[in-house]
Design an enzyme around this catalytic site. Sequence first.
Site, mmCIF file in Angstrom:
data_model
loop_
_atom_site.group_PDB
_atom_site.id
_atom_site.type_symbol
_atom_site.label_atom_id
_atom_site.label_comp_id
_atom_site.label_asym_id
_atom_site.label_seq_id
_atom_site.Cartn_x
_atom_site.Cartn_y
_atom_site.Cartn_z
ATOM 1 N N THR A 129 0.798 5.338 -21.529
ATOM 2 C CA THR A 129 -0.172 6.385 -21.165
ATOM 3 C C THR A 129 0.537 7.646 -20.657
ATOM 4 O O THR A 129 -0.102 8.684 -20.507
ATOM 5 C CB THR A 129 -1.133 5.899 -20.046
ATOM 6 O OG1 THR A 129 -0.357 5.508 -18.912
ATOM 7 C CG2 THR A 129 -1.972 4.735 -20.505
ATOM 8 N N HIS A 154 -5.002 18.117 -15.597
ATOM 9 C CA HIS A 154 -5.782 16.885 -15.403
ATOM 10 C C HIS A 154 -5.022 15.964 -14.449
ATOM 11 O O HIS A 154 -3.794 15.871 -14.502
ATOM 12 C CB HIS A 154 -6.034 16.192 -16.742
ATOM 13 C CG HIS A 154 -6.648 14.828 -16.573
ATOM 14 N ND1 HIS A 154 -7.853 14.651 -15.939
ATOM 15 C CD2 HIS A 154 -6.221 13.587 -16.922
ATOM 16 C CE1 HIS A 154 -8.144 13.353 -15.914
ATOM 17 N NE2 HIS A 154 -7.163 12.688 -16.506
ATOM 18 N N LYS A 186 0.788 11.996 -9.306
ATOM 19 C CA LYS A 186 2.167 12.096 -9.780
ATOM 20 C C LYS A 186 2.285 12.894 -11.087
ATOM 21 O O LYS A 186 3.160 13.746 -11.234
ATOM 22 C CB LYS A 186 2.696 10.674 -10.000
ATOM 23 C CG LYS A 186 4.178 10.529 -9.983
ATOM 24 C CD LYS A 186 4.536 9.057 -10.058
ATOM 25 C CE LYS A 186 6.027 8.860 -10.193
ATOM 26 N NZ LYS A 186 6.363 7.446 -10.324
ATOM 27 N N ALA A 222 0.824 -1.222 0.000
ATOM 28 C CA ALA A 222 0.000 0.000 0.000
ATOM 29 C C ALA A 222 0.851 1.261 0.000
ATOM 30 O O ALA A 222 0.540 2.226 -0.711
ATOM 31 C CB ALA A 222 -0.945 -0.003 1.194
ATOM 32 N N ARG A 251 2.698 1.872 -19.592
ATOM 33 C CA ARG A 251 3.553 3.070 -19.481
ATOM 34 C C ARG A 251 3.380 4.025 -20.658
ATOM 35 O O ARG A 251 3.743 5.204 -20.558
ATOM 36 C CB ARG A 251 5.025 2.632 -19.369
ATOM 37 C CG ARG A 251 5.327 1.911 -18.068
ATOM 38 C CD ARG A 251 6.749 1.391 -18.045
ATOM 39 N NE ARG A 251 7.712 2.476 -17.965
ATOM 40 C CZ ARG A 251 8.094 3.032 -16.823
ATOM 41 N NH1 ARG A 251 7.597 2.613 -15.687
ATOM 42 N NH2 ARG A 251 8.970 4.005 -16.799
ATOM 43 N N CYS A 277 -11.290 11.517 -20.558
ATOM 44 C CA CYS A 277 -11.406 12.438 -19.420
ATOM 45 C C CYS A 277 -11.573 13.905 -19.806
ATOM 46 O O CYS A 277 -11.643 14.764 -18.927
ATOM 47 C CB CYS A 277 -10.200 12.286 -18.503
ATOM 48 S SG CYS A 277 -10.041 10.624 -17.827
ATOM 49 N N GLU A 297 -17.421 9.196 -19.572
ATOM 50 C CA GLU A 297 -17.173 7.904 -20.211
ATOM 51 C C GLU A 297 -17.941 6.819 -19.466
ATOM 52 O O GLU A 297 -17.689 5.630 -19.674
ATOM 53 C CB GLU A 297 -15.687 7.608 -20.326
ATOM 54 C CG GLU A 297 -14.891 7.676 -19.057
ATOM 55 C CD GLU A 297 -13.414 7.413 -19.338
ATOM 56 O OE1 GLU A 297 -12.715 8.390 -19.629
ATOM 57 O OE2 GLU A 297 -12.974 6.263 -19.285
#
Lengths: 345, 132
Positions: free
Chosen positions: A202, A235, A240, A29, A200, A112, A80
């Site tokens: 993305t 966005h 991160k 986690a 990755r 999005c 979406e």
Amino acid sequence: MAGIIGYGAYIPKYRVSAEEIAAVQEANANAIKRGLGLTEKSVPGKDEDTITIATHAARDALARAGINKKDIGAIYVGSESHPYAVKPSSAIVAEAIGIGNDYTAVDTEFACKAGSATIQINAGLVDSKMVKYGVSIGADTSQAEPGNALEYSAAAGGAAFIIGSNKESLAIIDKTVSFTSDTPDFWRRSMQAYPSHAGRFTGEPAYFKHVIGATKLLLEKTKTKIEDYTYVVFHMPNGKFPRAVAKIFKVTEEQLVPGLVVEKIGNTYSGSSLLGLAAVLDIAKPGDKILMTSYGSGSGSDSFALTVTEKITEAQGKARTTQDYIDRKEYLSYAKYLKHMETIH
Amino acid sequence: MFRDSSIIRWRAYKDRYMLEGYECSSCGKKYFESKGMCPCGSIEFNEIEFSGVGKIVSFTQIHSGPEAFSEQGKYCVAIIDLAEGARITAQIVDCKFEDLAIGTNVEAVFRKFYKSGEKGAIHYGTKFVPKF
């Protein structure tokens, strides 16, 4: 250009923590929270969907706008996760907020950025005097396959904006630009319950290329610098990515953090950058400048430069703030989360 | 008896979606459902939109509801006095039964009522949540 004359946010009450999901996925986690930059995400109630979220946000936007709702001539819902494949969310929302029948409506989809694109559409309609006011909504109850990395971030929420003339605006749209290309980073095929993504891929050629591309384009066309803006919203697919873009543009913590709502609610997809904008409007002062850049997989980014007017002060107190919705929460077990998402019955 | 019909639901959009009701044009008494005649004798009514805020007058928990509501599990139902004076029966959501009390302030929200099976229409309407 036209501007925002009312805005409203909505985030469902329920949350599931990264720990709860990690325990089931047998993952670390702390590593997940560090890697994604978020600690929990919002989950819709068992009786909530994109339409109910959009309606709630639109009612708050109307409360702030203080207009005769029969003067609304257009309503668009970007998502979406429209509950129907065929039957417009936008018409149901319009009926629920009572704007009559003299309006045009359509549902939009561009991952999005389906909501931010409708702000551009409504601004065009207002500036061309085709409508007096238009409603732009981005809302989602995002899907994630159990066990997939998306499960930590795919969340529920939305924001609505009433677009009208710049004279009535609490924030004038100084300029808006888009940066678009055909990029296969994330998709959901027809009849499929869950989206797929290219891992990755993305990142660099998708999110970063388009968010940076649109933001650079906006700065060039407005002849402004990033330091001219009081608040900057990117966005937020996770905590991160927007921080990484902020580093590239040398955006300060003071500019970025007020709109960085992802850390406590996750990625609300079509609602994400719009909720960031709503959070910033909640605390903005007359004269403040806001830069917002959305991102939709597939791919494209819409970037906006806004100037806040003196009308913001009165509007802020007329409805609940984004932070009010973030603070209201009840945690769910993983099993209850699956039930809320209708994964189990 | 529970009747599952898109058409029946569609006819009730005005009051179920918008909380629209009626005000006696003579004495000003407000009603959620339409009335043929007000106790004051008037048969003239104006349509009004309720603000959606009110107080719980009485409440209960349904443990075994109609099949269409089975996805909700057990759920709370209350009689609510709206701020404008009319009385309404509605579901209370986003809360635990133990947290409700007579006099709890509530506000209207737009929510899913139920789905007509896997292929049928989704029905929406007004429920209430405790004011926060």
